[in-house]
Enzyme design. Sequence first.
Site, PDB file in Angstrom:
ATOM      1  N   HIS A 283       3.083   3.559  -8.946  1.00  0.00           N
ATOM      2  CA  HIS A 283       2.867   2.266  -9.337  1.00  0.00           C
ATOM      3  C   HIS A 283       4.043   1.693  -9.876  1.00  0.00           C
ATOM      4  O   HIS A 283       4.650   0.504  -9.787  1.00  0.00           O
ATOM      5  CB  HIS A 283       1.528   2.091 -10.116  1.00  0.00           C
ATOM      6  CG  HIS A 283       0.230   2.282  -9.374  1.00  0.00           C
ATOM      7  ND1 HIS A 283       0.092   1.968  -8.298  1.00  0.00           N
ATOM      8  CD2 HIS A 283      -0.764   3.073 -10.033  1.00  0.00           C
ATOM      9  CE1 HIS A 283      -1.208   2.361  -7.835  1.00  0.00           C
ATOM     10  NE2 HIS A 283      -1.682   3.176  -9.074  1.00  0.00           N
TER      11      HIS A 283
ATOM     12  N   ASP B   5       0.687  -1.088   0.023  1.00  0.00           N
ATOM     13  CA  ASP B   5       0.158   0.083   0.012  1.00  0.00           C
ATOM     14  C   ASP B   5       0.792   1.446   0.036  1.00  0.00           C
ATOM     15  O   ASP B   5       1.943   1.289   0.687  1.00  0.00           O
ATOM     16  CB  ASP B   5      -0.954  -0.171   1.299  1.00  0.00           C
ATOM     17  CG  ASP B   5      -2.055   0.926   1.148  1.00  0.00           C
ATOM     18  OD1 ASP B   5      -2.410   1.543  -0.124  1.00  0.00           O
ATOM     19  OD2 ASP B   5      -2.987   1.018   2.040  1.00  0.00           O
TER      20      ASP B   5
ATOM     21  N   LEU C 226      11.612 -20.364  -4.731  1.00  0.00           N
ATOM     22  CA  LEU C 226      10.583 -19.529  -4.048  1.00  0.00           C
ATOM     23  C   LEU C 226       9.259 -19.454  -4.793  1.00  0.00           C
ATOM     24  O   LEU C 226       9.422 -19.545  -6.037  1.00  0.00           O
ATOM     25  CB  LEU C 226      10.976 -17.949  -4.112  1.00  0.00           C
ATOM     26  CG  LEU C 226      10.140 -16.862  -3.633  1.00  0.00           C
ATOM     27  CD1 LEU C 226       9.913 -16.942  -2.212  1.00  0.00           C
ATOM     28  CD2 LEU C 226      10.436 -15.444  -4.035  1.00  0.00           C
TER      29      LEU C 226
END
Length: 211
Positions: free
Chosen positions: A31, A14, A125
């Site tokens: 962004h 956020d 991962l």
Amino acid sequence: MKQSTSFHVAIVMDGNGRWATRRGLPRAAGHRAGAEAVRRVVRIAPGCGITALTLYAFSSDNWTRPAAEVSTLMRLFARHLRTETAELAAQGVKLTVIGRRDRLPHSLVTAIAAAEHGTAGGTRLDLRIAVDYSGRAAIRAGDLLPDVDLLIRTGGEQRLSDFLLWECAYAELWFTERMWPDFGAAHLAAAIHEFHSRDRRFGGLPTREAV
Ligand code: FPP
């Protein structure tokens, strides 16, 4: 202190918009900077002991944002997937995208399929990117992931916002005022350090009081 063999971290990323606005930049710049932070965190995650990382990129409620911002985000996701796939595969990262695909632009659906295919062999991962994701909808559909150990949220808010509701039943929560584009190795290390210092009891007694 209970250490799990599979250490699943989830992040609510956020603050991209506020990061940009404070700099007099358009939200899209926030962004883009957020995408750089994603790249940074994914690179360092395996070295921190993280075996699974789930990132909240776009919630099913984010469709209510202005159309221009939504399409910027969709284009950014597709571009990121296309440009990162080879590097992710080289790092041993297996990428999957969770959430609904039927409302996504065709170009993004294609990019997702290519990235998932290109990284399918990754074993270091498990990276999951949540796009058009709703935790409530996932529970209704029985579409559940492994339990989350540590949930991180940047940007100062302290809520789950419909992210991994089922999987976070016993997650340790860690919040920071820092905006996502400013999040890096030191902050991830601080969150993990605090996580390891917590006594996870899963409803039981503290270790020292158990008989
Ligand atoms: C929250 O910040 C962020 C989002 C809704 C989008 C998340 C997207 C990225 C981190 C960019 C790239 C991601 C990938 C996977 C390549 P906000 O816009 O709600 O910020 P605000 O609360 O300051 O307005």
